[in-house]
Motif scaffolding. Sequence first.
Motif, PDB file in Angstrom:
ATOM      1  N   GLU A   1       0.839  -1.204   0.000  1.00 58.12           N
ATOM      2  CA  GLU A   1       0.000   0.000   0.000  1.00 58.12           C
ATOM      3  C   GLU A   1       0.874   1.254   0.000  1.00 58.12           C
ATOM      4  O   GLU A   1       0.575   2.235  -0.684  1.00 58.12           O
ATOM      5  CB  GLU A   1      -0.922  -0.026   1.215  1.00 58.12           C
ATOM      6  CG  GLU A   1      -1.990   1.046   1.215  1.00 58.12           C
ATOM      7  CD  GLU A   1      -2.960   0.902   2.378  1.00 58.12           C
ATOM      8  OE1 GLU A   1      -3.735   1.853   2.604  1.00 58.12           O
ATOM      9  OE2 GLU A   1      -2.946  -0.141   3.068  1.00 58.12           O
ATOM     10  N   CYS A   2       1.951   1.210   0.771  1.00 58.11           N
ATOM     11  CA  CYS A   2       2.876   2.351   0.799  1.00 58.11           C
ATOM     12  C   CYS A   2       3.538   2.551  -0.563  1.00 58.11           C
ATOM     13  O   CYS A   2       3.652   3.688  -1.047  1.00 58.11           O
ATOM     14  CB  CYS A   2       3.933   2.140   1.877  1.00 58.11           C
ATOM     15  SG  CYS A   2       3.328   2.340   3.571  1.00 58.11           S
ATOM     16  N   GLU A   3       3.973   1.469  -1.179  1.00 54.59           N
ATOM     17  CA  GLU A   3       4.590   1.568  -2.502  1.00 54.59           C
ATOM     18  C   GLU A   3       3.643   2.236  -3.485  1.00 54.59           C
ATOM     19  O   GLU A   3       4.022   3.135  -4.246  1.00 54.59           O
ATOM     20  CB  GLU A   3       4.973   0.182  -3.015  1.00 54.59           C
ATOM     21  CG  GLU A   3       6.211  -0.407  -2.377  1.00 54.59           C
ATOM     22  CD  GLU A   3       6.590  -1.733  -3.021  1.00 54.59           C
ATOM     23  OE1 GLU A   3       6.000  -2.092  -4.064  1.00 54.59           O
ATOM     24  OE2 GLU A   3       7.480  -2.420  -2.489  1.00 54.59           O
ATOM     25  N   GLU A   4       2.396   1.794  -3.492  1.00 48.78           N
ATOM     26  CA  GLU A   4       1.416   2.313  -4.445  1.00 48.78           C
ATOM     27  C   GLU A   4       1.148   3.795  -4.226  1.00 48.78           C
ATOM     28  O   GLU A   4       0.950   4.553  -5.180  1.00 48.78           O
ATOM     29  CB  GLU A   4       0.112   1.526  -4.324  1.00 48.78           C
ATOM     30  CG  GLU A   4      -0.956   1.939  -5.324  1.00 48.78           C
ATOM     31  CD  GLU A   4      -2.208   1.107  -5.216  1.00 48.78           C
ATOM     32  OE1 GLU A   4      -3.188   1.407  -5.925  1.00 48.78           O
ATOM     33  OE2 GLU A   4      -2.227   0.134  -4.424  1.00 48.78           O
ATOM     34  N   ALA A   5       1.165   4.229  -2.964  1.00 49.38           N
ATOM     35  CA  ALA A   5       0.824   5.605  -2.634  1.00 49.38           C
ATOM     36  C   ALA A   5       2.034   6.532  -2.545  1.00 49.38           C
ATOM     37  O   ALA A   5       1.873   7.722  -2.284  1.00 49.38           O
ATOM     38  CB  ALA A   5       0.060   5.632  -1.308  1.00 49.38           C
ATOM     39  N   GLY A   6       3.243   5.999  -2.724  1.00 44.91           N
ATOM     40  CA  GLY A   6       4.434   6.830  -2.599  1.00 44.91           C
ATOM     41  C   GLY A   6       4.758   7.204  -1.168  1.00 44.91           C
ATOM     42  O   GLY A   6       5.337   8.260  -0.908  1.00 44.91           O
ATOM     43  N   ILE A   7       4.390   6.326  -0.235  1.00 51.04           N
ATOM     44  CA  ILE A   7       4.627   6.549   1.190  1.00 51.04           C
ATOM     45  C   ILE A   7       5.860   5.751   1.620  1.00 51.04           C
ATOM     46  O   ILE A   7       6.031   4.593   1.242  1.00 51.04           O
ATOM     47  CB  ILE A   7       3.403   6.095   2.017  1.00 51.04           C
ATOM     48  CG1 ILE A   7       2.186   6.962   1.653  1.00 51.04           C
ATOM     49  CG2 ILE A   7       3.685   6.156   3.509  1.00 51.04           C
ATOM     50  CD1 ILE A   7       0.882   6.460   2.254  1.00 51.04           C
ATOM     51  N   ALA A   8       6.728   6.376   2.391  1.00 48.62           N
ATOM     52  CA  ALA A   8       7.917   5.680   2.894  1.00 48.62           C
ATOM     53  C   ALA A   8       7.520   4.661   3.952  1.00 48.62           C
ATOM     54  O   ALA A   8       6.620   4.903   4.769  1.00 48.62           O
ATOM     55  CB  ALA A   8       8.908   6.672   3.485  1.00 48.62           C
ATOM     56  N   TYR A   9       8.203   3.515   3.947  1.00 48.27           N
ATOM     57  CA  TYR A   9       8.023   2.501   4.986  1.00 48.27           C
ATOM     58  C   TYR A   9       9.371   2.351   5.681  1.00 48.27           C
ATOM     59  O   TYR A   9      10.372   2.003   5.047  1.00 48.27           O
ATOM     60  CB  TYR A   9       7.578   1.169   4.384  1.00 48.27           C
ATOM     61  CG  TYR A   9       7.084   0.165   5.403  1.00 48.27           C
ATOM     62  CD1 TYR A   9       5.735  -0.078   5.570  1.00 48.27           C
ATOM     63  CD2 TYR A   9       7.973  -0.530   6.213  1.00 48.27           C
ATOM     64  CE1 TYR A   9       5.271  -1.003   6.511  1.00 48.27           C
ATOM     65  CE2 TYR A   9       7.524  -1.448   7.159  1.00 48.27           C
ATOM     66  CZ  TYR A   9       6.171  -1.674   7.300  1.00 48.27           C
ATOM     67  OH  TYR A   9       5.719  -2.576   8.238  1.00 48.27           O
TER      68      TYR A   9
END
Length: 280
Positions: A195-203
């Motif tokens: 989900e983070c990858e898809e939204a451009g969110i850092a994990y």
Amino acid sequence: MTNHTFSLGGDLTINRLGFGAMRLATGTFDGPTRAPETGVAVLRRAVELGVNHIDTAGFYGRGGVWANEQIRTALAPYPEDLVIATKVGPLLGADGMPSEQATPDRLRGLVEADLRALGLDRLDLVYLRVGGMTGPGGESIAERFEVLAGLREEGLIRHLGVSNVDAGQFAEARSVALVAAVQNQHADDMAMLAECEEAGIAYVPYFPLGGGGNPLDAERLGKVAARLGATTAQVQLASLLAFSPSLLAIPGTGSLDHLEENMAAGGLDLTAEDLAVLRG
């Protein structure tokens, strides 16, 4: 070829191999304090080695030795490209452990305390850290995250993140405001990572040597490390960076030698064969 940078919040380019400040003041939360000048030296060397993302918190420290004060002493006036992330929510209990949680009305004070300690007018990234010393607990975080969103609107915070959250809490935060980063214990929640990858969110796993994806087998780590002339810890960090372009690593240390070892992991480019060996 691993992409070594990430666009945090869409407007801050940071190196994916950063530095975690948790071990600057003490090796563990309940351990003895370290010499402050050692932490200052580690921070300055980290920036020399290319770190431009430092993860910290106001509750990192004890006995008069605090990570935020070391960061300010070592690096202010700050380099223009340096991104400092902090966490608010936990409160220190009587035993000095961050085992209690702040109510919504106390979050502004915690943000303002970090601004003062770091000598900043605005914090680049503030995580709402949930759950004290326990894992994600499922309680609602909307009211607390709304407070931080308000402080962002006031200009005290640039980007918001959440830490130690489960899927429901992550969704709840995203319904309140834009989330730029998630910081959880390990990188083993594949659904949240996707989900983070898809939204451009850092994990950002706060125990980066916990591995990315499946836990890495020691024998396989040793095989790749021997081929590269590296340590197993270096290969594990490199594997984390190779696993997903959204993963950021923030290994922390209070030792200059250990810092040099960690940062050298950024120069390891694992081949497809290496990754196949590691993943079995």
